[in-house]
Design a protein around this motif. Structure first.
Motif, PDB file in Angstrom:
ATOM      1  N   ASP A  98       0.801  -1.222   0.000  1.00 38.55           N
ATOM      2  CA  ASP A  98       0.000   0.000   0.000  1.00 38.55           C
ATOM      3  C   ASP A  98       0.838   1.278   0.000  1.00 38.55           C
TER       4      ASP A  98
ATOM      5  N   ILE B 260       0.585   3.949  -9.906  1.00 35.37           N
ATOM      6  CA  ILE B 260      -0.795   3.549  -9.590  1.00 35.37           C
ATOM      7  C   ILE B 260      -0.921   2.037  -9.716  1.00 35.37           C
ATOM      8  N   ARG B 261      -1.544   1.428  -8.720  1.00 35.15           N
ATOM      9  CA  ARG B 261      -1.770  -0.012  -8.757  1.00 35.15           C
ATOM     10  C   ARG B 261      -2.787  -0.346  -9.859  1.00 35.15           C
TER      11      ARG B 261
ATOM     12  N   GLU C 122      -5.295  -2.277  -9.942  1.00 31.62           N
ATOM     13  CA  GLU C 122      -6.696  -2.366  -9.527  1.00 31.62           C
ATOM     14  C   GLU C 122      -7.358  -0.998  -9.399  1.00 31.62           C
ATOM     15  N   TYR C 123      -6.563   0.075  -9.389  1.00 32.42           N
ATOM     16  CA  TYR C 123      -7.131   1.414  -9.281  1.00 32.42           C
ATOM     17  C   TYR C 123      -7.252   2.115 -10.635  1.00 32.42           C
TER      18      TYR C 123
ATOM     19  N   ARG D 245      -9.254   2.880 -13.695  1.00 30.44           N
ATOM     20  CA  ARG D 245     -10.684   2.823 -14.018  1.00 30.44           C
ATOM     21  C   ARG D 245     -10.850   2.772 -15.536  1.00 30.44           C
TER      22      ARG D 245
ATOM     23  N   ILE E 206      -6.895   7.339 -14.629  1.00 34.97           N
ATOM     24  CA  ILE E 206      -6.003   6.970 -13.523  1.00 34.97           C
ATOM     25  C   ILE E 206      -6.058   8.019 -12.416  1.00 34.97           C
TER      26      ILE E 206
ATOM     27  N   GLU F  35      -9.380   8.999 -10.906  1.00 38.36           N
ATOM     28  CA  GLU F  35     -10.703   9.055 -10.274  1.00 38.36           C
ATOM     29  C   GLU F  35     -10.595   8.939  -8.758  1.00 38.36           C
ATOM     30  N   ASP F  36      -9.656   8.094  -8.295  1.00 39.36           N
ATOM     31  CA  ASP F  36      -9.465   7.926  -6.857  1.00 39.36           C
ATOM     32  C   ASP F  36      -8.060   8.415  -6.529  1.00 39.36           C
ATOM     33  N   GLU F  37      -7.910   9.719  -6.291  1.00 35.27           N
ATOM     34  CA  GLU F  37      -6.596  10.324  -6.175  1.00 35.27           C
ATOM     35  C   GLU F  37      -5.772   9.758  -5.021  1.00 35.27           C
TER      36      GLU F  37
ATOM     37  N   ASN G 185      -5.109   6.900  -4.229  1.00 35.55           N
ATOM     38  CA  ASN G 185      -4.341   5.709  -4.591  1.00 35.55           C
ATOM     39  C   ASN G 185      -3.205   6.001  -5.563  1.00 35.55           C
TER      40      ASN G 185
END
Length: 365
Positions: free
Chosen positions: A229, A285-286, A288-289, A291, A347, A349-351, A353
């Motif tokens: 993480d 960025i992983r 899975e994150y 989008r 990449i 949308e969920d900052e 991560n």
């Protein structure tokens, strides 16, 4: 049982072939008593050299090795009371399983009734009690490794178990079996075990503390969750994970992150930390994150082509491409998606991560 403390360890090769090459460059490291630890890194990073310094097979060029509060730097492997398991197990096929386990105790001239009691105890721990009167040739490769481990455990004064890539020669089923058994034994005995491997899955599934190494240095140590993480270097982010973290070089232009093949608006939470940065900047960025959408979506998405899909059982790994840039994504196996189709990707949308690195090191503020 023992705590391992390595203090300012350097090792320089002395042989003709690599004379003068620095294998370890000032290692400070602690494995607490009863720890399940792992040294993880690519070939040539120094992990096996470090293990051999712990065992006493090598002596450091500089620095000290302590077990608990005792300086063992100049002690032999025998004097350190360690057991070491290698890629190829040391097993005697000329005697039965019982004889293999009894051998170290007979060398110490223990009474036969004491030997029998200890051999049966250890055979139960390693799961080989039903094979005691069999020849080791009847054992599979994983069981032979457990027998070799048992030869170390049978001595009551064994303080540390060192495992040097013990699964290299095993097939996938045997690896699963041996990894499960090693973990069970470590937890039952609460014994310090250090596992050397280049395979992240083996390290993540065995160890509570993983030390990631590169070029003779420790680049990060922590729990499997921390390394996954919060990788503090782009190398750790890329090395840990299946697949590893996407890492992209970028520059800042007109308040945007420019990756050459695509651009994205600068995330709000990055504006302050990127201010005045002059080094090589990378975004991580992983998979899975990442989008994605089959149709053009909201602002922040850009068009890619889906090159390949790998079905990994409960998830799929997507390989997408925009220009010369490859993007790895992960989706659940139920998601219907086809190779060759155009796919919109975001990449940002969920900052939370996203990770930003400067010269390979995580920027935290």
């Amino acid at each position: 049982m023992a705590k391992i403390w390595l203090k300012n360890i350097r090792y320089v090769y002395g042989g003709k072939r690599r004379k003068g090459a620095e294998a370890l460059k000032g290692i400070d490291l602690v494995f607490e008593d009863g720890c399940a630890g792992a040294l993880l890194g690519p070939s040539g990073c120094g992990k096996t050299t470090l293990l051999n310094l712990i065992s006493g097979l090598l002596k450091p060029t500089e620095g000290k090795v302590f077990f608990n509060d005792t300086d063992v730097t100049d002690l032999s492997p025998e004097e350190r009371n360690i057991a070491q398991l290698f890629q190829f197990p040391v097993v005697y096929d000329s005697i039965d399983v019982y004889g293999n386990l009894a051998f170290p105790l007979r060398n110490r001239k223990l009474l036969e009734n004491e030997i029998k009691e200890r051999v049966i105890e250890i055979a139960k721990i390693i799961g080989l009690e039903q094979f005691l009167r069999d020849n080791p040739r009847k054992l599979n490769a994983g069981q032979r490794q457990l027998l070799a481990l048992g030869r170390g455990l049978v001595r009551k004064d064994t303080a540390i178990i060192l495992l040097d890539e013990p699964m290299t020669q095993l097939d996938l089923h045997q690896r699963w079996f041996l990894r499960k058994e090693l973990k069970k034994i470590q937890q039952r005995l609460n014994m310090t075990m250090i596992y050397v491997t280049h395979d992240q899955y083996e390290a993540l599934s065995f160890a509570e503390k993983i030390v990631v190494m590169k070029d003779g240095n420790i680049v990060q140590e922590g729990t499997p969750e921390t390394l996954y993480d919060y990788p503090n270097t782009s190398f750790v982010g890329w090395f840990i994970g299946t697949p590893g973290m996407n890492i992209y070089n970028f520059s800042i232009k007109d308040n945007m992150l420019d990756f050459n093949d695509f651009k994205i608006n600068m995330p709000q939470n990055m504006k302050e930390i990127l201010k005045g940065r002059t080094g090589m900047l990378q975004l991580g960025i992983r998979p899975e994150y990442v989008r994605y959408s089959k149709e053009e979506a909201k602002e922040g998405f850009f068009l890619t082509k889906l090159i390949s899909i790998e079905n990994m059982g409960y998830f799929k790994v997507l390989t997408l491409k925009v220009g010369d840039t490859v993007i790895k994504g992960k989706v659940l196996r139920e998601v219907e998606i086809n190779e060759g189709q155009e796919t919109w990707v975001s990449i940002t949308e969920d900052e939370v991560n996203l990770r930003i690195y400067e010269n390979g090191v995580l920027i935290t503020k």
